[in-house]
Design a protein around this motif. Structure first.
Motif, short mmCIF file in Angstrom:
data_model
loop_
_atom_site.label_atom_id
_atom_site.label_comp_id
_atom_site.label_asym_id
_atom_site.label_seq_id
_atom_site.Cartn_x
_atom_site.Cartn_y
_atom_site.Cartn_z
N ASP A 60 0.84 -1.21 0.00
CA ASP A 60 0.00 0.00 0.00
C ASP A 60 0.87 1.25 0.00
N TYR A 61 1.94 1.23 0.78
CA TYR A 61 2.85 2.38 0.84
C TYR A 61 3.55 2.58 -0.50
N VAL B 179 2.30 1.91 -3.39
CA VAL B 179 1.30 2.54 -4.26
C VAL B 179 1.16 4.01 -3.91
N GLU B 180 1.01 4.31 -2.62
CA GLU B 180 0.85 5.69 -2.18
C GLU B 180 2.05 6.55 -2.58
N SER C 93 2.04 0.94 -9.38
CA SER C 93 0.67 1.38 -9.63
C SER C 93 -0.31 0.53 -8.82
N ALA C 94 -1.51 1.02 -8.71
CA ALA C 94 -2.54 0.26 -7.99
C ALA C 94 -2.80 -1.08 -8.68
N GLU C 95 -2.64 -1.09 -10.02
CA GLU C 95 -2.85 -2.34 -10.76
C GLU C 95 -1.78 -3.37 -10.41
N ASP C 96 -0.57 -2.92 -10.13
CA ASP C 96 0.51 -3.85 -9.77
C ASP C 96 0.17 -4.62 -8.50
N LYS C 97 -0.48 -3.97 -7.60
CA LYS C 97 -0.84 -4.64 -6.34
C LYS C 97 -1.83 -5.77 -6.59
N GLN C 98 -2.60 -5.67 -7.67
CA GLN C 98 -3.58 -6.70 -7.98
C GLN C 98 -2.95 -7.98 -8.52
#
Length: 294
Positions: free
Chosen positions: A249-250, A252-253, A258-263
């Motif tokens: 999360d950090y 991404v922040e 990217s937020a997509e990478d976290k997925q």
């Protein structure tokens, strides 16, 4: 002895000197030559080709890679270790364990849950997808102890095949006993070993671990993120562990991913949840071949 005989004996010895010399040795039988710096590209190629030929011969269609700590032990062993220490502590003997030793044993017992989940997961997936003439989702590990042993053990107990890709280390790491013998390979080069982990990989399951586990996880994430490898389900087992060790999360922040990478990743805690992720990704069907762009 006549002069002719002496000359014959001398010539015979000269020929023998040639035959026994290193220069006359066939190149592929000259170990010193094969281990020279100039032959490194050939050794890399051999490490790539030997396991590949065997995997094709054994009809290994696709694999699921299991990574995790080599230090985690089976639940039964962890419980026995703790019981033994507690008995010694209660007896108040001179060699009674201190608090640190007891705490370490309790920690090992708590962590042993991961060994048992890796073992159960491997048993489930090996039972479900391996057939006589077509072997899918074959479990592959680093071939050592800990989580690696647990995953190979689960497949072994299911009567299925599993792969072990061991590596030569300064402190010898012998292969765990549960790898299918004809699918147990030894590597000198980390790079070639890593390539073999991923050439047939259709799923990655990562249990808690240290530097090696983190290295292997982030390499796969990088390959998928950069498009060098087709997307596969990447499952992180142990939500509390992974959410503390890596703060995605950090990242991404902060804008580093990217937020997509976290997925790309899914957190789970049990063997059944791992299976749900894998089957959901492939709609319950064995995946097709070809994953890594080499």
């Amino acid at each position: 002895m006549s002069d002719q005989s002496k000359l014959h004996a001398e010539h015979k010895q000269l020929v023998q000197n040639i035959l026994s010399g290193e220069a006359y040795r066939l190149a592929y039988e000259d170990i010193a030559f094969l281990n020279s710096d100039d032959l490194r590209p050939i050794r890399l190629q051999l490490e790539l080709l030997k396991p590949e030929q065997e995997l094709r011969r054994k009809k290994i269609s696709s694999t699921v890679v299991v990574f995790g700590s080599a230090r985690i032990i089976a639940q039964q062993q962890a419980q026995e270790n703790l019981d033994k220490l507690e008995r010694r502590a209660a007896s108040e003997q001179a060699d009674a364990p201190d608090t640190r030793q007891l705490d370490e044993a309790k920690k090992q017992l708590a962590q042993s849950q991961y060994y048992e989940e890796a073992r159960r997961f491997s048993h489930i997936i090996s039972t479900r997808f391996q057939e006589q003439h077509h072997r899918d989702f074959v479990v592959v590990t680093g071939g050592g102890p800990g989580i690696m042993e647990a995953a190979n053990r689960g497949a072994y107990e299911a009567g299925a095949r599993s792969i072990g890709l061991n590596i030569t280390l300064p402190h010898e790491q012998t292969p765990n006993p549960f790898i299918t013998p004809e699918l147990a390979f030894q590597f000198h080069y980390f790079a070639v070993r890593k390539m073999h982990f991923l050439m047939r990989a259709k799923g990655l399951v990562v249990f808690p671990g240290g530097f090696g586990t983190l290295d292997e996880l982030f390499e796969v994430l990088t390959l998928v993120q950069t498009g060098k490898m087709a997307e596969i389900p990447i499952v992180l087992v142990g939500k509390s562990y992974w959410q503390r060790v890596v703060d995605f999360d950090y990242l991404v922040e902060s804008g580093y991913i990217s937020a997509e990478d976290k997925q790309l990743m899914t957190y789970v805690d049990t063997a059944e949840e791992i299976m749900t992720v894998l089957e959901g990704f492939y709609a319950g069907r064995p995946p097709k071949e070809e994953t890594l762009d080499v």
